[in-house]
Motif scaffolding. Structure first.
Motif, PDB file in Angstrom:
ATOM      1  N   SER A   1       2.425   9.180   3.363  1.00 28.61           N
ATOM      2  CA  SER A   1       1.704   7.918   3.203  1.00 28.61           C
ATOM      3  C   SER A   1       2.142   6.937   4.289  1.00 28.61           C
ATOM      4  O   SER A   1       1.333   6.149   4.784  1.00 28.61           O
ATOM      5  CB  SER A   1       1.913   7.346   1.812  1.00 28.61           C
ATOM      6  OG  SER A   1       3.118   6.664   1.722  1.00 28.61           O
TER       7      SER A   1
ATOM      8  N   VAL B   1       0.849  -1.197   0.000  1.00 24.51           N
ATOM      9  CA  VAL B   1       0.000   0.000   0.000  1.00 24.51           C
ATOM     10  C   VAL B   1       0.885   1.248   0.000  1.00 24.51           C
ATOM     11  O   VAL B   1       0.670   2.195  -0.768  1.00 24.51           O
ATOM     12  CB  VAL B   1      -0.913  -0.006   1.245  1.00 24.51           C
ATOM     13  CG1 VAL B   1      -1.756   1.246   1.282  1.00 24.51           C
ATOM     14  CG2 VAL B   1      -1.797  -1.236   1.240  1.00 24.51           C
ATOM     15  N   HIS B   2       1.887   1.220   0.871  1.00 17.28           N
ATOM     16  CA  HIS B   2       2.826   2.346   0.940  1.00 17.28           C
ATOM     17  C   HIS B   2       3.602   2.470  -0.367  1.00 17.28           C
ATOM     18  O   HIS B   2       3.778   3.560  -0.905  1.00 17.28           O
ATOM     19  CB  HIS B   2       3.779   2.107   2.116  1.00 17.28           C
ATOM     20  CG  HIS B   2       4.879   3.102   2.224  1.00 17.28           C
ATOM     21  ND1 HIS B   2       4.637   4.455   2.258  1.00 17.28           N
ATOM     22  CD2 HIS B   2       6.218   2.956   2.295  1.00 17.28           C
ATOM     23  CE1 HIS B   2       5.794   5.081   2.353  1.00 17.28           C
ATOM     24  NE2 HIS B   2       6.756   4.203   2.366  1.00 17.28           N
TER      25      HIS B   2
ATOM     26  N   HIS C   1       2.759   1.479  -3.344  1.00 16.55           N
ATOM     27  CA  HIS C   1       1.929   1.955  -4.441  1.00 16.55           C
ATOM     28  C   HIS C   1       1.778   3.475  -4.389  1.00 16.55           C
ATOM     29  O   HIS C   1       1.933   4.159  -5.402  1.00 16.55           O
ATOM     30  CB  HIS C   1       0.555   1.296  -4.364  1.00 16.55           C
ATOM     31  CG  HIS C   1      -0.327   1.653  -5.502  1.00 16.55           C
ATOM     32  ND1 HIS C   1      -0.140   1.136  -6.760  1.00 16.55           N
ATOM     33  CD2 HIS C   1      -1.369   2.498  -5.592  1.00 16.55           C
ATOM     34  CE1 HIS C   1      -1.045   1.654  -7.567  1.00 16.55           C
ATOM     35  NE2 HIS C   1      -1.799   2.478  -6.890  1.00 16.55           N
ATOM     36  N   ALA C   2       1.505   3.983  -3.177  1.00 22.81           N
ATOM     37  CA  ALA C   2       1.310   5.431  -3.054  1.00 22.81           C
ATOM     38  C   ALA C   2       2.592   6.175  -3.377  1.00 22.81           C
ATOM     39  O   ALA C   2       2.591   7.137  -4.132  1.00 22.81           O
ATOM     40  CB  ALA C   2       0.840   5.769  -1.648  1.00 22.81           C
TER      41      ALA C   2
ATOM     42  N   MET D   1       1.939   6.483  -7.326  1.00 21.52           N
ATOM     43  CA  MET D   1       1.079   7.653  -7.213  1.00 21.52           C
ATOM     44  C   MET D   1       1.873   8.901  -6.852  1.00 21.52           C
ATOM     45  O   MET D   1       1.300   9.973  -6.671  1.00 21.52           O
ATOM     46  CB  MET D   1      -0.013   7.433  -6.165  1.00 21.52           C
ATOM     47  CG  MET D   1      -0.843   6.188  -6.389  1.00 21.52           C
ATOM     48  SD  MET D   1      -1.849   6.305  -7.849  1.00 21.52           S
ATOM     49  CE  MET D   1      -3.430   6.642  -7.134  1.00 21.52           C
TER      50      MET D   1
ATOM     51  N   ALA E   1       3.207  10.039  -4.181  1.00 24.34           N
ATOM     52  CA  ALA E   1       2.838  10.734  -2.954  1.00 24.34           C
ATOM     53  C   ALA E   1       4.102  11.005  -2.138  1.00 24.34           C
ATOM     54  O   ALA E   1       5.144  10.389  -2.373  1.00 24.34           O
ATOM     55  CB  ALA E   1       1.884   9.883  -2.140  1.00 24.34           C
ATOM     56  N   ASP E   2       3.978  11.917  -1.195  1.00 27.27           N
ATOM     57  CA  ASP E   2       5.084  12.165  -0.273  1.00 27.27           C
ATOM     58  C   ASP E   2       5.271  10.906   0.582  1.00 27.27           C
ATOM     59  O   ASP E   2       4.335  10.402   1.190  1.00 27.27           O
ATOM     60  CB  ASP E   2       4.732  13.351   0.614  1.00 27.27           C
ATOM     61  CG  ASP E   2       5.921  13.829   1.412  1.00 27.27           C
ATOM     62  OD1 ASP E   2       6.112  15.040   1.486  1.00 27.27           O
ATOM     63  OD2 ASP E   2       6.657  12.994   1.963  1.00 27.27           O
TER      64      ASP E   2
END
Lengths: 381, 392
Positions: B173, B158-159, B161-162, B166, B168-169
């Motif tokens: 996340s 999950v981390h 992927h983000a 994605m 993300a910072d």
């Protein structure tokens, strides 16, 4: 006749400006709304999985929040909101300078301890007492924020790692200090502060609650932070550093000083949060090791508030409200920890919101194109 | 002398956990992704891993338990067989310069033979251990650790992927993951069994290993009052050292953490590599979580006592190198042990300091190391930066 036309014209112009401003605001807060929506949706799904019958009323209770408890509930919400707003402000302020202050918890703990220490051990006259305690708490937080700032500026230590270490140091120091200076052996907690050190309460407005003037202090501080950030040279420098550290350095700004200032101010906000939360008779710190959760709430508040002080104010109120809602939600079969899960999802979605919006836009375009094709097909027939 | 032995044996407990988790952190950080979600991953891994242990200890087994046992065992057996085959294939290529698919007749025979032996071995092992009721203690423990690993790996995705796909910072996340894990554990546990603690009945410590513990000094130091996880951690340390410094994957990993754009220009898929690294780090952290709970407590109570963050400190203290991590883990573990048992040491007891003073030392030491030795720190250059192919 002519005059009437003129007035109509003015009204039209004003409404159009207002609509435009509203639309602009909507575009700006869209990612936050998206995050909150998705967070609540996933929370709802989890609740539906565990107990489908109670899920919807529980969600309603959650959203109504502090208003469930009438004036008392609102008062307690305001009491809880003030520290969250301030830690959120602390994180947001550092965020605008390009720093991630994950150490708001530690700064808040030090602020809380120093405020309690002065509240218990010093004997000062009346109003003077709480002001001194409050200011000292602020100073302690500032010092605790200054250290990672100095480390970052002078030897380029990652502020995230340094602040995590500072959190754990604060957590252990807190226990040592409490056991040494303000220990109440009967309950194994810190002693009650003196009446004179208590922040003025708002019991006349919100009977039975712990609401105090902390919320007003928080609002004033938010306004001050907004002014610093957006209307002064200092704030301009800070934001410039946040946009691009090398760029602002090239433009001749003292980025090192900026980092130190930002972290110190950020720490002082978190320290205030600690003082506000614990300058209330009957609120004590226990001696079991704990990192205050308000610091992590601050992260979500700052993210939801888009890194703006004013945004942090509203996000903090919202978060405190649904936290109170989780308290009232216990009358259903749910554990209040559901709120932490929702907040986690909100943080996660805010983190990926930029990418999400791109994806949505792409799908939106695809759907539009598909509809266009279908329409053309129909017309062709 | 007995006190010294006891101290050393207790140090192993904290050291094992820190070592496993910090090695996971090493993989993620060497690939350029900060993983401060280790704490959360540990909690979730420990939650479901300990739950698996709890379930395995309740016999007679239900059909569900049997199924779970088989699934977990199958996942790991397949994984190990895959690794062995992969290694064999690589060896063959290195030796004869073959392309992977065109094998000589003789080598085909060798592969078939080895795989056949492996299959028989696994079947015998399963028959000997998995069908028993209840399972042997150590098998239960290994099952629990494996469950933790699987859960941790999935959660870390999950981390990954983000923060990788994605963009993300990474810190944000990871914070979300840290917040979600304990809340989820409390929520689920309370809902299902009316209490957030998950107890388990066995003590998994091996009091004495039959022959080896009779060796004079070494037997006392390494083979008495020890957990099986201790050897697991040492094996993982060796494995990570080989992976990071002696394999192609490791070279790419390090390149990816130092200069991803250069690595990308040479045809390495940065996204995939980072995703793998973060997932592996999650597997390590999940295992570490289970190890922490089984070796320090008799129940899971939604906490890993900050060991995830401590592991990050170990990683920094060890300067992002496996050998350094071992040293740092020993130091941190020793400090934790002293904090827990300083009263048994007359010299420290006389000092009259609280346990919190000893708890403080590792964190302050890390800060000092960070402050004064950051000039020659080996932190990956691209650590924490979001990789975007389009950027310069």
């Amino acid at each position: 006749m002519n005059k009437n036309k003129k007035i109509n014209h003015v009204i039209k112009k004003v409404t159009s400006i207002m609509i435009h401003a509203l639309y602009k605001a909507y575009v700006k807060i869209k990612p936050s709304l998206l995050a909150i929506g998705l967070g609540l949706f996933i929370g709802l799904i989890i609740m539906l999985i565990f107990d489908a019958g109670d899920a919807f009323p529980a969600l309603g209770t959650l959203l109504i929040g502090g208003f469930n408890g009438g004036l008392r509930g609102i008062g307690n919400t305001l009491y809880q909101a003030a520290p969250i707003i301030l830690t959120g402000l602390a994180v947001a302020f550092a965020f605008r300078t390009g720093l991630f202050n994950i150490g708001a918890s530690g700064q808040m703990m030090m602020g809380a301890y120093v405020a309690i220490h002065i509240g218990v051990r010093f004997n000062l006259p009346g109003t003077f007492h709480w002001i001194i305690a409050f200011l000292a708490g602020m100073l302690a937080g500032a010092i605790w924020g200054l250290i990672p700032g100095l480390l970052k500026a002078l030897s380029n230590v990652n502020e995230v790692v340094a602040s995590i270490m500072m959190n754990y140091i604060a957590g252990n120091l807190l226990i040592i200090f409490i056991m040494k200076y303000v220990f109440n052996p009967t309950y194994s907690r810190s002693l009650n502060i003196l009446r004179s050190a208590e922040l003025p309460l708002l019991t006349s407005v919100f009977p039975g609650s712990t609401a105090n003037i902390g919320i007003f202090i928080a609002i004033i501080v938010v306004v001050i932070a907004h002014i610093i950030l957006h209307k002064t040279t200092l704030g301009f420098g800070l934001r410039a550093s946040g946009f691009s550290m090398p760029g602002s350095k090239y433009a001749g700004m003292n980025t090192k000083a900026n980092i130190i200032t930002a972290m110190t101010l950020s720490g002082s906000f978190a320290g205030m949060a600690g003082a506000i939360a614990f300058l209330v008779v009957g609120k004590n710190i226990g001696t079991a090791f704990e990192i205050f959760p308000q610091g992590f709430d601050g992260i979500s508040v700052a993210l939801l508030g888009l890194g703006e002080p004013i945004g942090a104010l509203f996000a903090g109120l919202f978060l405190a409200n649904i936290r109170m809602g989780a308290f009232y939600m216990q009358r259903y079969s749910f554990v209040p920890q559901i709120i932490d899960m929702i907040i986690a999802v909100i943080i996660y979605v805010t983190a990926i919101s930029a990418a999400l919006q791109i994806i949505f836009r792409r799908y939106g375009k695809e759907i539009k194109a598909w509809r266009q094709r279908r329409r053309e097909k129909k017309e062709g027939q | 002398m007995d006190i010294l032995y006891l101290l050393i044996q207790n140090t192993y407990i904290s050291m094992t956990v820190l070592l496993v988790v910090a090695l996971g952190g090493l993989l993620a950080e060497r690939s350029g992704v900060t993983n401060i979600a280790l704490e959360g991953i540990m909690i979730l891994g420990a939650f479901l891993g300990v739950w698996a242990i709890h379930g395995l200890e309740m016999y007679p087994y239900t059909l569900m338990t049997r199924f779970v046992i088989l699934v977990i065992a199958a996942i790991w057996v397949l994984f190990v067989i895959f690794l062995i085959n992969f290694g064999l294939l690589k060896l063959g290529i290195k030796r004869y310069g073959l392309s992977g698919l065109k094998l000589k007749q003789r080598e085909k025979m060798v592969y078939i033979l080895i795989n056949g032996v492996l299959t028989v071995l696994v079947a015998v092992l399963m028959q000997q251990t998995l069908l028993k009721e209840p399972l042997p203690k150590q098998v239960i423990l290994i099952m629990g650790i494996m469950t933790g690993g699987v859960v941790g790996g999935l959660y870390a995705m999950v981390h990954a992927h983000a923060s990788i796909y994605m963009k993300a910072d990474q810190v944000i996340s990871a914070t979300a993951l840290n917040l979600f894990a304990p809340a989820f554990a409390i929520f689920t546990a309370r809902f299902i069994q009316r209490g957030q603690q998950i107890p388990f009945s066995s003590s998994f410590m091996i009091p004495k290993i039959p022959v080896l513990s009779d060796i004079p000094l070494i037997g006392e130091l390494f083979f008495t009052r020890v957990f099986i996880s201790f050897y697991l951690a040492l094996a993982l340390l060796l494995m990570i050292w080989i992976i990071v410094y002696k394999s192609k994957f490791g070279l790419r990993l390090r390149a990816c953490g130092e200069n991803p754009h250069a690595a990308d220009s040479l045809g390495i898929n940065i996204y995939k590599l980072r995703f793998t690294a973060v997932t592996l780090s999650g597997i390590f952290a999940g295992m570490g979580g289970v190890i922490f709970v089984i070796s320090t407590s008799t129940e899971f109570n939604v906490t890993v006592a900050g060991f995830g963050f401590l592991a990050i400190a170990v990683l920094i203290f060890g300067n992002w190198r496996p050998s350094g991590i071992l040293m740092a883990a020993i130091f941190f573990g020793f400090m934790k042990t002293i904090a827990a048992s300083y009263m048994t040491i007359p010299f420290l007891d006389n000092l009259g300091l609280q346990k919190e003073y000893y708890e403080l030392i590792p964190f302050i030491a890390t800060l000092i190391i960070l402050a004064f030795f950051s000039k020659n720190s080996q932190a990956p250059k691209a650590l924490g930066q979001i990789y975007d192919q389009g950027k310069r």
